[in-house]
Design an enzyme around this catalytic site. Structure first.
Site, PDB file in Angstrom:
ATOM      1  N   SER A  77     -80.060 -57.673  18.329  1.00 31.71           N
ATOM      2  CA  SER A  77     -79.185 -56.501  18.277  1.00 31.71           C
ATOM      3  C   SER A  77     -78.316 -56.445  17.018  1.00 31.71           C
ATOM      4  O   SER A  77     -78.825 -56.451  15.905  1.00 31.71           O
ATOM      5  CB  SER A  77     -78.347 -56.512  19.556  1.00 31.71           C
ATOM      6  OG  SER A  77     -77.514 -55.407  19.639  1.00 31.71           O
ATOM      7  N   ASP A  92     -80.632 -52.734  16.947  1.00 31.44           N
ATOM      8  CA  ASP A  92     -81.795 -52.436  17.797  1.00 31.44           C
ATOM      9  C   ASP A  92     -81.688 -51.046  18.428  1.00 31.44           C
ATOM     10  O   ASP A  92     -82.416 -50.723  19.368  1.00 31.44           O
ATOM     11  CB  ASP A  92     -82.024 -53.523  18.855  1.00 31.44           C
ATOM     12  CG  ASP A  92     -80.869 -53.655  19.826  1.00 31.44           C
ATOM     13  OD1 ASP A  92     -79.755 -53.201  19.499  1.00 31.44           O
ATOM     14  OD2 ASP A  92     -81.068 -54.219  20.920  1.00 31.44           O
ATOM     15  N   ARG A 138     -62.031 -63.608  23.256  1.00 36.59           N
ATOM     16  CA  ARG A 138     -61.671 -62.323  22.664  1.00 36.59           C
ATOM     17  C   ARG A 138     -60.328 -61.844  23.211  1.00 36.59           C
ATOM     18  O   ARG A 138     -60.027 -62.020  24.400  1.00 36.59           O
ATOM     19  CB  ARG A 138     -62.731 -61.273  22.975  1.00 36.59           C
ATOM     20  CG  ARG A 138     -64.057 -61.579  22.335  1.00 36.59           C
ATOM     21  CD  ARG A 138     -64.925 -60.342  22.213  1.00 36.59           C
ATOM     22  NE  ARG A 138     -66.294 -60.714  21.935  1.00 36.59           N
ATOM     23  CZ  ARG A 138     -66.754 -61.106  20.736  1.00 36.59           C
ATOM     24  NH1 ARG A 138     -65.939 -61.177  19.707  1.00 36.59           N
ATOM     25  NH2 ARG A 138     -68.017 -61.433  20.572  1.00 36.59           N
ATOM     26  N   ASN A 188     -67.811 -49.647  22.664  1.00 37.74           N
ATOM     27  CA  ASN A 188     -68.627 -49.960  21.486  1.00 37.74           C
ATOM     28  C   ASN A 188     -69.839 -49.032  21.315  1.00 37.74           C
ATOM     29  O   ASN A 188     -70.613 -49.198  20.373  1.00 37.74           O
ATOM     30  CB  ASN A 188     -69.076 -51.418  21.529  1.00 37.74           C
ATOM     31  CG  ASN A 188     -69.959 -51.746  22.731  1.00 37.74           C
ATOM     32  OD1 ASN A 188     -70.640 -50.886  23.276  1.00 37.74           O
ATOM     33  ND2 ASN A 188     -69.954 -53.010  23.145  1.00 37.74           N
ATOM     34  N   SER A 231     -65.986 -64.671  25.330  1.00 36.42           N
ATOM     35  CA  SER A 231     -67.136 -63.868  24.913  1.00 36.42           C
ATOM     36  C   SER A 231     -68.389 -64.356  25.636  1.00 36.42           C
ATOM     37  O   SER A 231     -68.527 -65.542  25.927  1.00 36.42           O
ATOM     38  CB  SER A 231     -67.325 -64.014  23.401  1.00 36.42           C
ATOM     39  OG  SER A 231     -68.654 -63.688  23.057  1.00 36.42           O
ATOM     40  N   GLY A 232     -69.294 -63.434  25.902  1.00 41.76           N
ATOM     41  CA  GLY A 232     -70.574 -63.806  26.496  1.00 41.76           C
ATOM     42  C   GLY A 232     -71.633 -64.035  25.429  1.00 41.76           C
ATOM     43  O   GLY A 232     -72.759 -64.412  25.746  1.00 41.76           O
TER      44      GLY A 232
HETATM   45  C1  16G Z   1     -73.815 -57.677  24.647  1.00 42.60           C
HETATM   46  C2  16G Z   1     -73.933 -56.576  25.656  1.00 42.60           C
HETATM   47  C3  16G Z   1     -72.883 -55.517  25.410  1.00 42.60           C
HETATM   48  C4  16G Z   1     -71.515 -56.138  25.412  1.00 42.60           C
HETATM   49  C5  16G Z   1     -71.445 -57.300  24.464  1.00 42.60           C
HETATM   50  C6  16G Z   1     -70.157 -58.059  24.663  1.00 42.60           C
HETATM   51  C7  16G Z   1     -75.952 -55.717  26.675  1.00 42.60           C
HETATM   52  C8  16G Z   1     -77.282 -55.110  26.458  1.00 42.60           C
HETATM   53  N1  16G Z   1     -75.245 -55.960  25.589  1.00 42.60           N
HETATM   54  O1  16G Z   1     -74.076 -57.216  23.361  1.00 42.60           O
HETATM   55  O2  16G Z   1     -72.988 -54.581  26.428  1.00 42.60           O
HETATM   56  O3  16G Z   1     -70.542 -55.204  25.062  1.00 42.60           O
HETATM   57  O4  16G Z   1     -72.505 -58.200  24.720  1.00 42.60           O
HETATM   58  O5  16G Z   1     -70.144 -59.161  23.849  1.00 42.60           O
HETATM   59  O6  16G Z   1     -75.533 -55.985  27.792  1.00 42.60           O
HETATM   60  P1  16G Z   1     -69.083 -60.297  24.034  1.00 42.60           P
HETATM   61  O7  16G Z   1     -69.234 -60.853  25.430  1.00 42.60           O
HETATM   62  O8  16G Z   1     -69.377 -61.267  22.963  1.00 42.60           O
HETATM   63  O9  16G Z   1     -67.738 -59.652  23.858  1.00 42.60           O
HETATM   64 MG    MG Z   2     -77.851 -53.504  20.530  1.00 38.95          MG
END
Ligand code: 16G
Ligand code: MG
Length: 542
Positions: A64, A278, A505, A372, A498-499
């Protein structure tokens, strides 16, 4: 299941010793050179999932908006949705199994999930434009064939296009044809039917500048352009011919830095938008006559769309329930506007599309967007049928509105948030309502906000509740945040691990940019002190 074949092939996709990876918010994501074994194994897992669901499963190779050197992989479930949570756990187990345990883990998953191993399996594969993606998608194919699955490799696709293909294939073509041609035709037809109804407002307003993040969106938009060019002309920037993927451009860059991408020629008051790498996110923006930059983000997109849908329903005289789903990152002004002015119910879920998507399914029409720019509108099957019927039966004005609703429904990619599909919906609504980007932006004024990152030894010490708006652990953190928030007007702040990155964050908003910056900084310090910060103490950077 020929486990001998799996072991033999797995030897050429060996797992580096000691490497542990997690199926995160959007699949596996890390440096591309660490992913070969993961790809092979996700090919294996996709076959098991396909056998269990007796459906086509998708595998998308992409990272992405992340840097070009990264890559990633995610599985797409039968109705174009994200992989079911219990299977995310299987994915993590399988990816981390040592070579000698691989067979056992496969058997365990098959038993737990009652997979009928005699069942056929069919997998569709897509990939983004990263230099590493082609080889990695070949590793997915090796995994699929090692377990005896059949496959179709679509090659280069946007992520939402792969979701679309999976959805089409599992609904026997009812949703559309499972080809890029089918995708282009379905969306363009709905778009042109809609915009035909707009009173002509000159060529000027029917053109749009698109920053494609040097990614797959450029290739696909270029292929698609001539299908809808009667209604909209697009000018592509950062189309991948020169620049690097996601570098100083793309939706994530524009949203997080709140400034225009490099390589885009912006004139004042021109409508511009950015996709991510993406093409599943989109944000709009413009420069005003004084040269000030204005971001029109996912929250404003959700507002525009839900307002328009509500108007159409009113016109038709149908009281279907519309709900808007956001996350804690949604600007406070947007939530207030939706609830108080639009009278639309708003719900908040955890970050990550799967959470929003799931919640949106509870409504007749569920509009979900992350700030976002990732989102879409979902129509329940019953509502879909009802709208199609009304578009045939109603008379005059009502019929026109029902027809528009039908076109909008067809235009949304209901399998996933989709930058191309969202762009066409937005462009159609602006044309139909005769709105400029400035007028759209003026629906409400965003509260100034700031996002920061804090490095800590182990981000899992932070746990949250109430859709990530409250920190439960470490002790004292939420109390500290509450005290800081009280110092500012119209303020709000939260923290979450963060995930997708090894950071915590921090988000803050307040009545002025200085206050939002200062609150975000103070909250960062609290996180640093109470959650085991490492490295340098957060500095005030504004
Ligand atoms: C991923 C997620 C997006 C989310 C982001 C948060 C999908 C397809 N994409 O890019 O929705 O906003 O993670 O990222 O689910 P973070 O956990 O690092 O803040
Ligand atoms: Mg994307």
């Amino acid at each position: 299941m020929d486990l001998g074949a799996v072991t033999k092939h797995s030897a050429s996709h060996a797992k580096p010793n000691g490497l542990i990876l997690q199926y995160g918010t959007a699949g596996f994501r890390t440096k591309a050179e660490h992913l070969d074994h993961v790809m092979f194994r996700m090919g294996l897992l996709a076959v098991l999932r396909s056998k269990q669901t007796k459906s086509t499963i998708g595998v998308m190779v992409t990272a992405s908006h992340n840097p070009e050197e990264d890559n990633g992989v995610k599985l797409v479930d039968p109705l174009g949705e994200m992989l079911a949570p219990s299977w995310e756990e299987h994915a993590t187990c399988l990816a981390n199994a040592e070579e000698q345990d691989l067979q056992r883990v496969l058997i365990d998953i098959s038993k737990k999930e009652a997979v009928n191993l005699q069942q056929d399996a069919f997998i569709v594969i897509g990939r983004d434009t990263r230099p590493s993606s082609e080889k990695l998608s070949q590793s997915v194919i090796d995994g699929v064939t090692a377990l005896g699955g059949q496959f179709h490799d679509y090659g280069l696709l946007t992520t939402p296009q792969l979701h679309y293909m999976v959805y089409c294939r599992n609904t026997s073509g009812r949703y559309g044809k499972a080809t890029t041609e089918g995708y282009y035709q379905k969306l363009s037809k709905a778009f042109l039917e809609l915009t035909k109804q707009a009173s002509c407002s000159g060529d000027e307003s029917r053109s749009l500048k698109v920053d494609c993040a040097n990614g797959i969106g450029a290739l696909k938009l270029r292929e698609m352009e001539h299908y809808f060019s009667q209604g909209l002309s697009v000018q592509l920037f950062n189309d991948g011919t020169k620049g690097k993927l996601n570098h100083l451009c793309g939706a994530d860059f524009v949203k997080s830095h709140q400034k225009p991408p490099q390589g885009m020629e912006m004139k004042s008051n021109e409508r511009c938008c950015s996709f991510d790498g993406d093409a599943d996110r989109i944000v709009y923006y413009y420069h005003d006559a004084d040269g000030h930059f204005h971001l029109v983000d996912g929250d404003k997109i959700a507002t525009l769309i839900s307002s328009f849908l509500k108007e159409l329903l009113l016109e038709i005289g149908e009281s279907l329930n519309i709900g808007v789903v956001q996350t804690a990152y949604a600007n406070g002004s947007s939530t207030r506007y939706l609830e108080e002015v639009m009278k639309v119910p708003v719900y908040c879920t955890k970050t990550g599309v799967k959470h929003l998507h799931h919640k949106a399914q509870e409504f007749d029409i569920g509009v979900y967007f992350e700030a976002n720019g990732h989102g879409t509108a979902l129509f329940s099957t019953a509502v879909e049928m009802k709208i199609k019927q009304l578009a045939e039966e109603l008379e005059d004005k009502k019929r026109k509105a029902a027809k528009m609703l039908e076109n909008i429904m067809d235009l949304f990619n209901q399998a996933a948030g989709d930058a191309i599909s969202d762009m066409l919906v937005i462009e159609a609504i602006l044309a139909l309502k005769g709105l400029t980007v400035q007028q759209w932006d003026a629906l409400y004024t965003d509260l100034p906000n700031r996002q920061l990152k804090v490095k800590v030894a182990d981000r899992r010490v932070i746990s949250t509740t109430d859709a990530e708006r409250q920190a439960v652990t470490p002790p004292g953190l939420q109390e500290a945040i509450n005290d800081l928030v009280k110092k500012y007007k119209l303020s709000r702040a939260f923290v979450r691990p963060s995930g997708t990155e090894d950071v915590v964050r921090v988000y803050a908003e307040a009545d002025s940019q200085e206050s939002a910056d200062s609150l975000a900084h103070e909250v960062s310090l609290a996180v640093f002190q109470l959650a085991g910060g490492i490295g340098e103490r957060p500095q005030p950077c504004f």
